[in-house]
Design an enzyme around this catalytic site. Structure first.
Site, short mmCIF file in Angstrom:
data_model
loop_
_atom_site.label_atom_id
_atom_site.label_comp_id
_atom_site.label_asym_id
_atom_site.label_seq_id
_atom_site.Cartn_x
_atom_site.Cartn_y
_atom_site.Cartn_z
CE LYS A 87 -4.29 -2.21 1.07
NZ LYS A 87 -5.62 -1.93 2.04
NE ARG A 111 -6.95 -9.05 -0.25
CZ ARG A 111 -7.02 -8.26 -1.01
NH1 ARG A 111 -6.16 -7.15 -0.82
NH2 ARG A 111 -7.37 -8.18 -2.51
#
Length: 348
Positions: free
Chosen positions: A288, A323
């Site tokens: 991210k 994840r």
């Protein structure tokens, strides 16, 4: 409620209990197991909306709250929730921020999925709609066309369908998916919650603020940690009231979805609070933007070290599912980290 941001806020004084998680050896006789797993706590941080945070002995926590913090989480799809499980990301989209356009067809996508399983993924999360900041909504038919053939080609593999739409979930489950992972936290499509309840499907409820097209437009919270706790708790209570067992519900604070870097870091620092909802907790931070900014890695594919560092920090707080894109590297890091933590003692 300022603008649209404080979906979960509930007024009034309330206590929130964040276990101060430990795993060192020897374990005190007074220690309580966190979520029935190997981690433990003897103290909590009590958060209130007046901004106060107070350290308390676990014995001072009300029994109902303590029961949710300590209760063993049931297995999901045969995967025990007393240890960290790896969810491999398999986006079959042309425009996802990191792996969009990786495959020319469903066969190639399925081959990539098999490779992730061989690298150590316990479950695959397959998505046909990019939810990166600014991404437009994809029609259900197109999303189904992207995901259904890949799921069918991966028969026998534990699969989560990453979708906000009931039509897509139905098609995916018919094709072989077993879990629904909704980044909108069941707020986008009113039919999706009912579908999951009627079919007894495990569901991951994630917090996000608005749709992907607008979620990064000036996100505001009263208290990001407590606001998101309230939202997730409310959605879990709604599902349970409709008949879905709490043990089939996963919660995800939604790192990067309608959050600034400061919001993300506050959530990561306080992750163990979410065990108080009484469900397994999923953490998705892989590649991210804030990892790129802090770690000076502008290209998403170069963010594995930072992604793994944050994932391990989450596991240290008892997170049950991580994840990730980089499955092999994460599996290796997790194995070594756990070996060092245990110090060669099977019962440590």
């Amino acid at each position: 409620m300022p603008r649209r941001q404080r979906q979960g806020y509930r007024p009034g004084m309330r206590d929130y209990y964040r276990p101060l998680v430990r795993s060192d050896f020897p374990r005190p006789d007074t220690a309580l197991s966190l979520a029935g797993g190997p981690r433990w706590f003897t103290h909590v941080a009590r958060h209130r909306r007046d901004g106060s945070v107070t350290r308390l002995a676990a014995t001072e926590v009300p029994p109902e709250a303590l029961a949710r913090l300590t209760a063993r989480r049931p297995s999901l799809l045969g995967l025990p929730m007393d240890r960290a499980q790896i969810m491999g990301i398999l986006n079959v989209t042309p425009d996802s921020f990191s792996d969009g356009g990786s495959d020319r067809n469903a066969a190639e996508a399925a081959l990539r999925g098999r490779r992730l399983i061989n690298e150590g993924a316990d479950i695959l999360d397959i998505g046909g709609e990019s939810t990166r900041p600014g991404a437009p909504e994809v029609p259900s038919g197109e999303e189904i066309a992207r995901t259904e053939p890949v799921i069918r080609a991966l028969a026998g593999v534990p699969i989560s369908i990453d979708t906000r739409k009931a039509k897509v979930a139905r098609a995916a489950v018919r094709a072989g998916a077993s879990i629904v992972n909704d980044v909108s936290g069941l707020t986008h499509d009113p039919a999706l919650a009912g579908y999951c309840v009627e079919n007894g499907l495990p569901v991951c409820v994630m917090h996000s603020q608005g749709d992907p097209e607008t979620m990064q437009d000036d996100p505001v919270y009263e208290n990001v940690l407590l606001d998101i706790y309230d939202f997730l708790e409310r959605q879990v209570d709604m599902l349970e009231a409709q008949g879905l067992a709490r043990g089939k519900i996963i919660v995800d604070p939604g790192i990067g979805f309608g959050k600034t870097q400061a919001h993300n870091l506050a959530l990561l620092n306080g992750l163990s609070l979410f065990h108080g909802i009484g469900c397994p907790v999923l953490l998705g931070v892989s590649r991210k933007g804030f990892i790129g900014r802090i770690g000076r890695a502008p290209e998403p594919a170069s963010r594995a070290p930072g992604s793994i560092a944050v994932a391990l920090a989450g596991i240290a707080q008892g997170i049950q599912i991580i994840r990730v894109h980089d499955v092999a590297a994460t599996r290796q890091a997790l194995a070594l980290w756990q070996a060092v933590e245990q110090g060669g003692k099977d019962d440590a």
